[in-house]
Scaffold this motif. Structure first.
Motif, mmCIF file in Angstrom:
data_model
loop_
_atom_site.group_PDB
_atom_site.id
_atom_site.type_symbol
_atom_site.label_atom_id
_atom_site.label_comp_id
_atom_site.label_asym_id
_atom_site.label_seq_id
_atom_site.Cartn_x
_atom_site.Cartn_y
_atom_site.Cartn_z
ATOM 1 N N LYS A 273 6.671 57.551 -20.165
ATOM 2 C CA LYS A 273 6.787 56.086 -20.138
ATOM 3 C C LYS A 273 5.541 55.488 -19.480
ATOM 4 O O LYS A 273 5.102 55.932 -18.426
ATOM 5 N N THR A 274 4.978 54.466 -20.121
ATOM 6 C CA THR A 274 3.799 53.788 -19.574
ATOM 7 C C THR A 274 4.229 52.646 -18.672
ATOM 8 O O THR A 274 5.136 51.877 -19.012
ATOM 9 N N SER A 275 3.584 52.511 -17.528
ATOM 10 C CA SER A 275 3.903 51.429 -16.598
ATOM 11 C C SER A 275 3.493 50.080 -17.179
ATOM 12 O O SER A 275 2.351 49.895 -17.607
ATOM 13 N N GLY A 276 4.431 49.139 -17.187
ATOM 14 C CA GLY A 276 4.141 47.787 -17.655
ATOM 15 C C GLY A 276 3.107 47.090 -16.789
ATOM 16 O O GLY A 276 2.359 46.231 -17.268
ATOM 17 N N LEU A 277 3.042 47.464 -15.503
ATOM 18 C CA LEU A 277 2.056 46.859 -14.612
ATOM 19 C C LEU A 277 0.648 47.310 -14.984
ATOM 20 O O LEU A 277 -0.277 46.496 -15.040
ATOM 21 N N ARG A 278 0.478 48.590 -15.250
ATOM 22 C CA ARG A 278 -0.832 49.085 -15.675
ATOM 23 C C ARG A 278 -1.304 48.363 -16.937
ATOM 24 O O ARG A 278 -2.459 47.971 -17.052
ATOM 25 N N GLN A 279 -0.384 48.203 -17.868
ATOM 26 C CA GLN A 279 -0.719 47.590 -19.156
ATOM 27 C C GLN A 279 -1.071 46.115 -18.996
ATOM 28 O O GLN A 279 -2.035 45.621 -19.581
ATOM 29 N N VAL A 280 -0.282 45.404 -18.196
ATOM 30 C CA VAL A 280 -0.473 43.953 -18.086
ATOM 31 C C VAL A 280 -1.791 43.609 -17.395
ATOM 32 O O VAL A 280 -2.383 42.560 -17.654
ATOM 33 N N LEU A 281 -2.265 44.493 -16.518
ATOM 34 C CA LEU A 281 -3.550 44.258 -15.855
ATOM 35 C C LEU A 281 -4.679 44.176 -16.873
ATOM 36 O O LEU A 281 -5.632 43.411 -16.700
ATOM 37 N N ARG A 282 -4.568 44.958 -17.937
ATOM 38 C CA ARG A 282 -5.584 44.923 -19.002
ATOM 39 C C ARG A 282 -5.346 43.759 -19.955
ATOM 40 O O ARG A 282 -6.275 43.053 -20.346
ATOM 41 N N ILE A 283 -4.081 43.541 -20.338
ATOM 42 C CA ILE A 283 -3.755 42.529 -21.348
ATOM 43 C C ILE A 283 -4.081 41.116 -20.866
ATOM 44 O O ILE A 283 -4.607 40.283 -21.614
ATOM 45 N N LEU A 284 -3.765 40.827 -19.584
ATOM 46 C CA LEU A 284 -3.900 39.460 -19.073
ATOM 47 C C LEU A 284 -5.145 39.271 -18.194
ATOM 48 O O LEU A 284 -5.246 38.281 -17.471
ATOM 49 N N LYS A 285 -6.073 40.206 -18.301
ATOM 50 C CA LYS A 285 -7.240 40.207 -17.417
ATOM 51 C C LYS A 285 -8.022 38.903 -17.452
ATOM 52 O O LYS A 285 -8.476 38.406 -16.419
ATOM 53 N N ASN A 286 -8.202 38.308 -18.632
ATOM 54 C CA ASN A 286 -9.055 37.121 -18.757
ATOM 55 C C ASN A 286 -8.280 35.855 -19.127
ATOM 56 O O ASN A 286 -8.851 34.919 -19.682
ATOM 57 N N VAL A 287 -6.984 35.828 -18.809
ATOM 58 C CA VAL A 287 -6.160 34.653 -19.126
ATOM 59 C C VAL A 287 -6.242 33.664 -17.971
ATOM 60 O O VAL A 287 -6.053 34.030 -16.804
ATOM 61 N N ASP A 288 -6.537 32.403 -18.293
ATOM 62 C CA ASP A 288 -6.624 31.363 -17.264
ATOM 63 C C ASP A 288 -5.289 31.177 -16.553
ATOM 64 O O ASP A 288 -4.221 31.320 -17.158
ATOM 65 N N ASP A 289 -5.350 30.839 -15.277
ATOM 66 C CA ASP A 289 -4.185 30.544 -14.438
ATOM 67 C C ASP A 289 -3.357 31.793 -14.115
ATOM 68 O O ASP A 289 -2.236 31.696 -13.635
ATOM 69 N N ILE A 290 -3.950 32.968 -14.409
ATOM 70 C CA ILE A 290 -3.333 34.231 -13.992
ATOM 71 C C ILE A 290 -4.368 34.982 -13.165
ATOM 72 O O ILE A 290 -5.455 35.289 -13.661
ATOM 73 N N ALA A 291 -4.046 35.246 -11.904
ATOM 74 C CA ALA A 291 -4.992 35.893 -10.991
ATOM 75 C C ALA A 291 -4.535 37.310 -10.667
ATOM 76 O O ALA A 291 -3.342 37.603 -10.659
ATOM 77 N N GLN A 292 -5.519 38.170 -10.398
ATOM 78 C CA GLN A 292 -5.234 39.533 -9.978
ATOM 79 C C GLN A 292 -5.874 39.778 -8.616
ATOM 80 O O GLN A 292 -7.023 39.425 -8.394
ATOM 81 N N MET A 293 -5.099 40.378 -7.725
ATOM 82 C CA MET A 293 -5.598 40.705 -6.390
ATOM 83 C C MET A 293 -5.375 42.185 -6.135
ATOM 84 O O MET A 293 -4.245 42.665 -6.220
ATOM 85 N N ARG A 294 -6.454 42.898 -5.834
ATOM 86 C CA ARG A 294 -6.346 44.336 -5.552
ATOM 87 C C ARG A 294 -6.581 44.576 -4.063
ATOM 88 O O ARG A 294 -7.665 44.330 -3.545
ATOM 89 N N PHE A 295 -5.545 45.067 -3.394
ATOM 90 C CA PHE A 295 -5.659 45.413 -1.983
ATOM 91 C C PHE A 295 -6.223 46.831 -1.841
ATOM 92 O O PHE A 295 -6.125 47.645 -2.758
ATOM 93 N N THR A 296 -6.804 47.115 -0.671
ATOM 94 C CA THR A 296 -7.289 48.454 -0.369
ATOM 95 C C THR A 296 -6.613 48.936 0.912
ATOM 96 O O THR A 296 -5.825 48.203 1.531
#
Length: 326
Positions: A273-296
């Motif tokens: 099974k593929t993680s929906g989170l992994r997939q959505v990070l790629r699919i919605l990468k350049n969509v306006d009003d959707i932000a991605q934050m990567r913590f370390t």
């Protein structure tokens, strides 16, 4: 031998700065190989290495600034400030207080971002309709999202808070847990309950729950709904399938805000099974009003060992160690 000096005001400030049994100063001395002492209202930092002496000076100066701004010091503050100086960050730890607190807990404690990553995360949530927060355990992804939701709710920007997680089994079968369906999934939702109890208090939380202003439910309960005027948080999103993630995202209604949190290194989905989170990070990468934050690992605000554990796993995997299921 190089020496730098910082003037301090009052014995109480010196005591807070040095920490219990001088623990803060000992940590700085060990990190930079310097000696720290107080003489006549001054802190004197001396060391053989000029660069390290300067770094120790910057850390103590920034921690003093944090105290002047009314922020208490703890082990996490000191550790984070040292990592910022070591990495050559231009921002100071004092800049974390610029935006004020997010909200006040039921016990009167002010909730503020503790790292620059957390500060950016809160700013992204405030500015965007959908924010995706990805990172390791202990970075405050869920807790800060709940704090932002409670703040929006109290300011009447939304009329409802909805918190949800996928009820994915992690080594224990749901069918073997006692009780009805709600009781079976409650353990999966416990971190969300805990955050709400902390923000609102058990009595206030129960009141809003009975009125329907707050809803904590498994992800499956979201199907077929349109969520208007709501602040919606999807936690543990790494355990969603692609279909579940698409279903969740398309629940978004008018005047609503969504926050999606997860850790893509801790996926409990069945093999294949593929993680929906992994997939959505790629699919919605350049969509306006959707932000991605990567913590370390630098954003981890739990015990120092949590940071060390995360680093150890990363090194193990980078060296070709066996991977966890994706």
């Amino acid at each position: 031998m190089t020496e730098r000096r910082i003037t301090i005001e009052g014995a109480e400030n010196a005591s807070d700065l040095f920490g219990n049994y001088d623990s803060n100063m000992r940590a700085i001395e060990n990190e930079f190989g310097v000696s720290v002492a107080v003489r006549g209202g001054e802190i004197r930092i001396s060391g053989e290495n000029e660069e390290n002496t300067e770094k120790a000076f910057r850390v103590i100066r920034d921690l003093s600034d944090l105290l002047r701004r009314g922020q208490p010091l703890d082990e996490q503050n000191v550790r984070y400030c040292m990592s910022m100086v070591n990495d050559g960050e231009r921002d100071t730890i004092g800049s974390l207080t610029d935006g004020g607190c997010i909200c006040i807990t039921s016990r009167g404690k002010a909730i503020r971002p503790k790292t620059l990553g957390q500060k950016k995360y809160c700013e992204l949530i405030d500015k965007n309709t959908i924010t995706i927060g990805i990172g390791p355990a202990g970075t405050g992804k869920t807790y800060l999202a709940v704090a932002m939701a409670v703040t929006a709710f109290k300011a009447q920007k939304v009329t409802k808070i909805i918190l949800t997680r996928p009820a994915v089994e992690a080594g224990e079968k749901l069918g073997f847990l006692p009780g009805d369906l709600q009781q079976k999934v409650d353990p999966y939702l416990r971190p969300l309950y805990d955050a709400l109890f902390d923000m609102l208090g058990a009595e206030t939380y129960q009141k809003y729950l009975e009125k329907g202003s707050i809803e904590v439910a498994p992800l499956a309960y979201m199907r077929g709904r349109t969520l208007d005027d709501s602040f919606i948080i999807l936690d543990e999103a790494q355990n969603t399938t692609n279909e579940q993630m698409k279903m969740f995202l398309t629940r978004l209604g008018f005047n609503s805000k969504m926050v999606i949190t997860g850790d893509i290194t801790q996926i409990d989905l069945p093999e294949g099974k593929t993680s929906g989170l992994r997939q959505v990070l790629r699919i919605l990468k350049n969509v306006d009003d959707i932000a991605q934050m990567r913590f370390t690992e630098k954003d981890v605000v739990r015990h120092k060992l949590v940071q060390d554990i995360i680093k150890a796993y990363e090194k193990y995997e980078e060296a070709g160690g066996s991977k966890w299921k994706k």
